[in-house]
Design a protein around this motif. Structure first.
Motif, mmCIF file in Angstrom:
data_model
loop_
_atom_site.group_PDB
_atom_site.id
_atom_site.type_symbol
_atom_site.label_atom_id
_atom_site.label_comp_id
_atom_site.label_asym_id
_atom_site.label_seq_id
_atom_site.Cartn_x
_atom_site.Cartn_y
_atom_site.Cartn_z
ATOM 1 N N ILE A 291 0.823 -1.213 0.000
ATOM 2 C CA ILE A 291 0.000 0.000 0.000
ATOM 3 C C ILE A 291 0.859 1.266 0.000
ATOM 4 N N LEU A 292 2.146 1.128 0.334
ATOM 5 C CA LEU A 292 3.075 2.258 0.274
ATOM 6 C C LEU A 292 3.879 2.279 -1.024
ATOM 7 N N SER A 293 3.722 1.250 -1.834
ATOM 8 C CA SER A 293 4.468 1.144 -3.089
ATOM 9 C C SER A 293 3.900 2.096 -4.136
ATOM 10 N N ASP A 294 4.583 2.215 -5.283
ATOM 11 C CA ASP A 294 4.089 3.068 -6.368
ATOM 12 C C ASP A 294 2.671 2.669 -6.766
ATOM 13 N N LYS A 295 2.454 1.382 -6.953
ATOM 14 C CA LYS A 295 1.143 0.910 -7.409
ATOM 15 C C LYS A 295 0.075 1.182 -6.355
ATOM 16 N N GLY A 296 0.387 0.894 -5.098
ATOM 17 C CA GLY A 296 -0.575 1.126 -4.034
ATOM 18 C C GLY A 296 -0.915 2.596 -3.892
ATOM 19 N N GLN A 297 0.076 3.453 -3.978
ATOM 20 C CA GLN A 297 -0.157 4.887 -3.828
ATOM 21 C C GLN A 297 -0.899 5.491 -5.022
ATOM 22 N N GLU A 298 -0.733 4.902 -6.187
ATOM 23 C CA GLU A 298 -1.502 5.354 -7.345
ATOM 24 C C GLU A 298 -2.977 5.014 -7.171
ATOM 25 N N ILE A 299 -3.267 3.858 -6.566
ATOM 26 C CA ILE A 299 -4.658 3.505 -6.268
ATOM 27 C C ILE A 299 -5.240 4.494 -5.260
ATOM 28 N N VAL A 300 -4.441 4.885 -4.283
ATOM 29 C CA VAL A 300 -4.866 5.886 -3.305
ATOM 30 C C VAL A 300 -5.215 7.200 -4.011
ATOM 31 N N ALA A 301 -4.337 7.662 -4.898
ATOM 32 C CA ALA A 301 -4.574 8.920 -5.602
ATOM 33 C C ALA A 301 -5.821 8.836 -6.475
ATOM 34 N N ASP A 302 -6.023 7.709 -7.120
ATOM 35 C CA ASP A 302 -7.197 7.533 -7.983
ATOM 36 C C ASP A 302 -8.500 7.559 -7.182
ATOM 37 N N ALA A 303 -8.419 7.282 -5.876
ATOM 38 C CA ALA A 303 -9.608 7.328 -5.017
ATOM 39 C C ALA A 303 -9.818 8.725 -4.433
ATOM 40 N N TYR A 304 -9.051 9.732 -4.916
ATOM 41 C CA TYR A 304 -9.158 11.131 -4.518
ATOM 42 C C TYR A 304 -8.679 11.396 -3.099
ATOM 43 N N LEU A 305 -7.957 10.443 -2.510
ATOM 44 C CA LEU A 305 -7.319 10.667 -1.218
ATOM 45 C C LEU A 305 -5.929 11.252 -1.434
ATOM 46 N N LEU A 306 -5.376 11.839 -0.381
ATOM 47 C CA LEU A 306 -4.007 12.337 -0.441
ATOM 48 C C LEU A 306 -3.040 11.178 -0.257
ATOM 49 N N PRO A 307 -2.124 10.946 -1.192
ATOM 50 C CA PRO A 307 -1.134 9.880 -1.024
ATOM 51 C C PRO A 307 -0.164 10.217 0.109
#
Length: 350
Positions: A291-307
């Motif tokens: 969840i801290l990796s590039d892929k995980g953080q991109e999913i976070v950003a796509d959900a409109y949360l702050l990475p």
């Protein structure tokens, strides 16, 4: 006849010798399979990291995407329970004598601090820790705020032509009987906001909350139900609601927008931590890393949360971390005083 007996005894002797030899080989093979220096065997490792039990406060779409992508990348299956922060904490409390979860994700940071203080979390230093925003993770690596939401004034654009600019604006007659707030017993972020506001404003903060009550402030369930009352027009504004839900509804064409008050609001990191009781520590650590990796953080950003990562940009539709004015509050103060503040607030509103 004598020759037949000799043959029979010779055959019996050969079978006995073969059996003994096979038994010795099986013993030797079993000894070779035993771990040395208390290291787990490959079979034990596969059993330990083959699955993960995750308790998460969501948001639902993001939680599911993270779990699916994690399984696809690692092969580790995820058994997931979703609910509000209150739901997750209630389940953890009910299972205290027999913990089932490996990793816990909440929308509120103080409970993670509490779990660490009670020695219920497992420390793990992720290789991504140095890439995270300051104060979003525990310095001893017991929890990580892998994403965050900012709390603001979410309003119906069909009902309000000029958006409020600060919390105190909601005391005007224009908003009488039209103000919602997420129920802080269900919403960890709303509970944190009230405590943070009192942390900064002290008794002046209580005075404002009393004025808002007199102007019709009402609790409307957790974050999403509160926002839906604004989208439907039952209320015109919800205070201390999470921003990512607003951005998601804006993208879907709903008549809603959000502003962040000039006097400051709260940015709430969403902590993920490993329970000390986990039976799958390697799988749990792998999930934290993912969840801290590039892929995980991109999913976070796509959900409109702050990475959480300083090198990952948030979605274009939303304001970035540096553009949001914040209250002055201390997480340790919140962990210590939130329950008392919550009790006073509930007595005031009900």
């Amino acid at each position: 006849m004598k020759q037949l007996k000799s043959s029979f005894f010779l055959l019996l002797l050969l079978v006995t010798l073969a059996a003994c030899t096979q038994s010795e080989q099986e013993v030797q093979e079993n000894e070779n399979k035993q771990p040395t220096n208390n290291e787990p065997t490959e079979e034990m490792q596969n059993e330990e990291t083959g699955s993960l039990t995750l308790y998460t406060s969501g948001p639902g779409g993001m939680a599911e995407q993270l779990a699916e992508a994690f399984t696809e990348e690692t092969g580790i299956t995820v058994d997931m329970f979703q609910g509000t922060t209150g739901d997750v904490l209630g389940r953890l409390e009910a299972e205290e004598s027999n913990p089932l979860a490996d990793v816990v994700v909440l929308a509120s940071l103080p409970p993670a601090i509490d779990y660490k203080n009670r020695e219920l979390t497992l420390a793990y230093e992720s290789p991504y820790a140095s890439s995270l925003h300051d104060d979003w993770y525990d310095e001893e690596f017991h929890f990580y705020g892998f994403s965050a939401s900012a709390l603001g004034l979410s309003y119906n654009t069909n009902l309000i032509s000029e958006a409020p600019t600060d919390w105190s604006d909601l005391t005007s007659d224009e908003f009488n009987g039209q103000i919602a707030i997420p129920d802080p017993t269900q919403s960890g972020t709303a509970r944190d906001f009230i405590a943070a506001y009192i942390n900064q404003e002290e008794e002046d903060g209580w005075d404002l909350l009393e004025q808002l009550k007199e102007n019709g402030l009402q609790m409307e369930g957790a974050n999403n139900p509160a926002l839906q009352t604004v989208i439907s027009g039952a209320n015109s504004v919800v205070m201390a609601g999470v921003d990512y839900m607003v951005y998601n509804n804006m993208e879907n064409g709903e008549p809603v927008d959000i502003i962040f008050p000039e006097s400051g609001t709260m940015i709430t990191p969403r902590p993920a931590f490993i329970l000390e009781s986990t039976q799958n520590p390697e799988a749990a650590k792998a999930y934290i890393d993912f969840i801290l990796s590039d892929k995980g953080q991109e999913i976070v950003a796509d959900a409109y949360l702050l990475p959480a990562r300083v090198d990952i940009e948030p979605a274009d539709i939303r304001l970035g971390l540096d553009d949001i004015p914040t209250l002055e509050y201390d997480w340790d103060y919140l962990e210590e005083h939130t329950q008392t503040i919550l009790e006073r607030f509930m007595e005031m509103i009900r």
